[in-house]
Design an enzyme around this catalytic site. Structure first.
Site, short mmCIF file in Angstrom:
data_model
loop_
_atom_site.label_atom_id
_atom_site.label_comp_id
_atom_site.label_asym_id
_atom_site.label_seq_id
_atom_site.Cartn_x
_atom_site.Cartn_y
_atom_site.Cartn_z
N ARG A 262 51.48 6.69 -57.38
CA ARG A 262 52.93 6.55 -57.56
C ARG A 262 53.48 7.74 -58.34
NH1 ARG A 262 56.46 4.08 -61.46
NH2 ARG A 262 58.20 2.91 -60.53
N GLN B 117 57.66 4.76 -68.33
CA GLN B 117 57.42 6.12 -68.80
C GLN B 117 58.33 6.47 -69.96
OE1 GLN B 117 56.27 9.22 -65.73
NE2 GLN B 117 57.50 7.85 -64.46
N HIS C 114 64.52 6.63 -59.86
CA HIS C 114 65.44 5.55 -59.49
C HIS C 114 66.76 6.08 -58.92
CE1 HIS C 114 62.69 2.63 -61.15
NE2 HIS C 114 62.60 3.37 -62.23
N SER D 203 60.50 -0.56 -64.77
CA SER D 203 60.06 0.49 -63.85
C SER D 203 58.53 0.41 -63.65
CB SER D 203 60.50 1.86 -64.37
OG SER D 203 60.28 2.86 -63.41
N LEU D 204 57.80 1.42 -64.10
CA LEU D 204 56.33 1.37 -64.04
C LEU D 204 55.80 0.06 -64.58
CD1 LEU D 204 53.34 2.46 -64.20
CD2 LEU D 204 54.00 3.39 -66.44
N GLN E 185 62.00 -0.43 -55.65
CA GLN E 185 62.37 -0.16 -57.04
C GLN E 185 62.32 1.32 -57.38
OE1 GLN E 185 59.40 0.89 -59.66
NE2 GLN E 185 59.23 -1.25 -60.26
#
Length: 419
Positions: A117, A11, A201, A92-93, A250
């Protein structure tokens, strides 16, 4: 041959207009966005191409948008260059994009997973409770110490991303993040508050992580075609069985990006290609592993340089040749008819179609690779169908380009009248 790794952004990389030029140039990219539209039940493509930037920035929209563009670029790359990656890694994503391109998750499933998500992550913490900030110009040890000093039972601030030797991102309760940031700034650090909708996170994402665990039970995962680096461990996934737990973990764990890039370097990777919007990971690669050549597929100059660097070979194989015949048959059927002369239709559509259909059955039954002459027969059949059905020239050209884009076999017919 250079060892290649694909990198997939998270993102923050989204922008209005992303993917439009790619879709204008490549039918397989358009089809990827159309598949996402059908899966989600709304026009994601329109949102990416011309939507409101604030609507695009909503995490439940951002996540499927970035994943879709990443997969579209990956598919175009595979058609254009036909060179498999040795590793994939996503920030991440982007880890879900990497798993999708490695074949572990079906694209339609991945789009649904990241949509959920995004929703889980947004509702985990009310807006205004959490915050994130990028920290540069100070050691990792000092950032870790400051996070510990400003965390207690009522509030927490942690490291969310180890992005590079120069950049760390902190995340948590807004008050704790601000206190840590102020103290780090007093020690000489540069602080950039991030415009995010939630403290990603961090332990505040625990509700989202648990919902993600339940959501992932709905899906099937298969073995990976290429090694994918986990954000949690900075090492490759061991097997498909580890996918659900890693994707759950994660959400609340730091992204160990610097370690991931250093691992790729130790494995002999010489070229990395960012698949997705903008050039964030390309820029981080230059800081983490300056000896590795870094390219971004969202940058036309980089695509041109990458093509020259890798010296693309053709994509000729038995599977691609069979696919060409299959696509010719499929397009022959779905093309609109404007000719109602039955005799001409039988002679120009039904009979040539039947011959190629029988040819395909024989090839598949005997596990044979189609010859160039047989490929030409399938293409000439389609040309005859177009003429008989009175298909306009522009549509004919687009359909043949689509076939050659999808199969990578256009180089075999450069002197023919199909393109």
């Amino acid at each position: 041959m250079n060892k290649i790794a694909f990198l997939f952004p998270g993102q923050g990389s989204q922008y209005t207009g992303m993917g439009k030029s790619l879709c204008d140039a490549h039918s397989i990219a358009r089809e990827t966005f159309e598949e996402a539209n059908d899966t989600l039940g709304f026009d994601l493509q329109k949102l990416c191409f011309e939507g409101d930037s604030e609507e695009l920035a909503k995490t439940e929209n951002t996540q499927p948008a970035i994943l879709t563009l990443s997969v579209a670029q990956f598919r175009v790359y595979k058609q254009e260059l036909c060179i498999e990656p040795h590793y994939c890694a996503g920030h991440s994503l982007g880890e879900l994009s990497a798993l999708t391109c490695a074949g572990a998750i079906e694209f339609s499933d991945a789009v649904k997973i990241v949509r959920q998500r995004g929703r889980f992550m947004q509702k985990a913490v009310p807006i205004g409770i959490g915050a994130m900030a990028a920290v540069t110009g100070i050691s990792r040890r000092e950032v870790e110490e400051e996070c510990g000093l400003n965390s207690d039972e009522s509030r927490v601030v942690v490291i969310a991303n180890y992005n590079s030797p120069e950049q760390i991102v902190i995340s948590g309760h807004k008050e704790a993040v601000n206190l840590a940031a102020d103290n780090l700034k007093a020690k000489g650090a540069k602080i950039i508050p991030l415009k995010v909708s939630a403290p990603f996170h961090s332990p505040l994402m625990n509700p989202a992580a648990e919902e993600m665990r339940e959501e992932l039970k709905k899906y099937k995962f298969v073995e990976l075609k290429y090694p994918v680096i986990s954000n949690v461990s900075a090492r490759p996934y061991v097997s498909k069985e580890s996918i659900p737990e890693n994707l759950k973990s994660q959400i609340i764990s730091p992204v160990r990006w610097q370690e991931s890039m250093e691992f790729l370097q130790r494995c002999g990777v010489e070229v990395v290609v960012e698949m997705g919007p903008k050039t964030v990971l390309k820029n981080l690669a230059k800081r983490n592993t300056p000896d590795i050549l870094a390219y971004a597929y969202d940058n036309n100059e980089d695509v041109s340089s990458l093509t020259d660097k890798l010296k693309p070979r053709n994509c000729d194989s038995k599977d691609s040749r069979l696919k060409l015949i299959v696509r010719c048959l499929a397009i022959a059927v779905c093309t609109k008819n404007k000719n109602w002369d039955n005799d001409k239709y039988v002679a120009g559509v039904v009979e040539p179609y039947r011959r190629v259909q029988e040819l395909l059955a024989e090839l598949e039954g005997n596990n044979m690779e189609p010859s160039l002459e047989q490929l030409t027969e399938a293409l000439r059949m389609l040309k005859t169908v177009f003429i008989t059905k009175k298909t306009d020239i522009k549509e004919q050209e687009e359909r043949f380009k689509q076939i050659f884009d999808e199969t990578g076999l256009g180089h075999l017919f450069r002197d023919a009248d199909f393109q």
